[in-house]
Design a protein around this motif. Sequence first.
Motif, PDB file in Angstrom:
ATOM      1  N   THR A 235     -21.928  29.821  21.559  1.00 35.47           N
ATOM      2  CA  THR A 235     -20.594  29.498  22.069  1.00 35.47           C
ATOM      3  C   THR A 235     -19.521  30.402  21.482  1.00 35.47           C
ATOM      4  OG1 THR A 235     -20.429  27.759  20.387  1.00 35.47           O
ATOM      5  CG2 THR A 235     -21.179  27.103  22.584  1.00 35.47           C
ATOM      6  N   ASP A 236     -19.641  30.780  20.190  1.00 34.83           N
ATOM      7  CA  ASP A 236     -18.631  31.679  19.626  1.00 34.83           C
ATOM      8  C   ASP A 236     -18.753  33.086  20.210  1.00 34.83           C
ATOM      9  OD1 ASP A 236     -21.028  32.046  18.309  1.00 34.83           O
ATOM     10  OD2 ASP A 236     -20.204  31.896  16.288  1.00 34.83           O
ATOM     11  N   GLU A 237     -19.943  33.493  20.608  1.00 41.79           N
ATOM     12  CA  GLU A 237     -20.136  34.762  21.309  1.00 41.79           C
ATOM     13  C   GLU A 237     -19.428  34.722  22.668  1.00 41.79           C
ATOM     14  OE1 GLU A 237     -23.822  36.894  23.737  1.00 41.79           O
ATOM     15  OE2 GLU A 237     -24.028  34.922  22.808  1.00 41.79           O
ATOM     16  N   ALA A 239     -16.856  32.915  23.481  1.00 40.44           N
ATOM     17  CA  ALA A 239     -15.411  32.990  23.217  1.00 40.44           C
ATOM     18  C   ALA A 239     -14.982  34.428  22.942  1.00 40.44           C
ATOM     19  CB  ALA A 239     -15.060  32.086  22.036  1.00 40.44           C
ATOM     20  N   TRP A 240     -15.811  35.164  22.222  1.00 40.52           N
ATOM     21  CA  TRP A 240     -15.527  36.572  21.930  1.00 40.52           C
ATOM     22  C   TRP A 240     -15.497  37.385  23.225  1.00 40.52           C
ATOM     23  CZ3 TRP A 240     -19.362  40.331  19.090  1.00 40.52           C
ATOM     24  CH2 TRP A 240     -18.673  41.457  18.651  1.00 40.52           C
TER      25      TRP A 240
END
Length: 431
Positions: A235-237, A239-240
């Motif tokens: 999920t943070d990927e 967002a990136w």
Amino acid sequence: MATGFILKGQVLSFTGSPFGGGQPEDAARLQEAVAVQDGLIAGAGTLAEMQARLPEAEVRDHGQSLILAGFVDAHVHYPQTAIIASWGKRLIDWLNSYTFPEEMRFSNRGYADEIAGRYLDLTAAHGTTTVCSYCTIHPESADAFFAAAQARGQRVAAGKTCMDRNAPEGLRDTAQSAYDDSEALIERWHRVDRLEYAITPRFSPTSTPEQLEAIGALWAKHPECLMQTHLSEQTDEIAWVRELFPQARDYLDTYEEFGLLGAKGLYGHAIHLEERERHRLREYGAALIHCPTSNTFIGSGLFDMAGLMAEGQRIGLATDTGGGSSFSMLRTMAAAYEIGQLRGTPLHAAQLLWLATQGSAAALRMDGKIGNISEGKEADLVVLDLASTPAIAQRAERAEDLWEAVFPTIMMGDDRAVAEVWIGGRRVTGG
């Protein structure tokens, strides 16, 4: 004419997909023997039938061992061999802490040769006969891998990784050099012997729009090639990706916009997909590659195997070494089963074995050549001892059918369960 050989045991093949409805085991066929001649499967059936077909062939009797197509690993990073099982990082930190420093070493052809040979020997010992690998940005790393596979007679796909941003100095190419180096490698290796080239942008965050556009143009020029990348792993990927591509509708759109969505596309992980992405992937017939040990090891999430299969997606299975924590497709099948359990949709042994053979071969568009035991296919075979350890043997003794007998090997087996491996009709492991 060569006399060939015959393997006798429990010969497993598939007549269809065990995800196609009905009982999974109905898609499987069990026979007594498989005959091999001139590197190809000459047939499968009773021992008498195979001896009539190849009357002078040596018979290797494996008793109750399971004989099936060699395992096909649809997403690996061979340059990460030496850093497998590195502790405690999520994706982006893991890349910066372990992967990128190691990959910088592959500008040295000697080191690339060493790791490529080590990797292929390690995976063959685990029953894997075909892989689709990322290399590094260095053309030397792809040359080393293809040369090592060619020397072993293996059917593999691989490609030079392309990335021109968000990576260390010394591990970046450019839009133009990525295009030129990849095209030179295509001309040098693609469809030479059993080798295939996979155009390889690592993932959107490490490629500028200019590079993605160039790689899309390269794929349009060489549509016969596979194209492999990563999609929606964490999920943070995601967002990136949204920060880097603010105009994109979703993660997949960062590829689709530049011509990097297609039927021969391989999209690793694909855990956190949006509805539009699922629809477009299915529409194109692209392949999603499930990497369960990596997804648990790096903490990425739980792949929706049941839901994606039900909607008709093309899915392969992979170790994702070295983000994945094992070179073994047996361990990978076990992890896929465990993830299925966590989602309330456990996989049957027939489904797991299909994913590791014919399913992954179909994802790589190689199922016409490998991935199943049927006449005319290339003779990549693995023989599994279903009683390889005392713990496995005592459980298998109580089995009432093949699936009960093989499941302990899937869950607890390792390279000790791999009795023999044949690549192109040549024995590479086993006595």
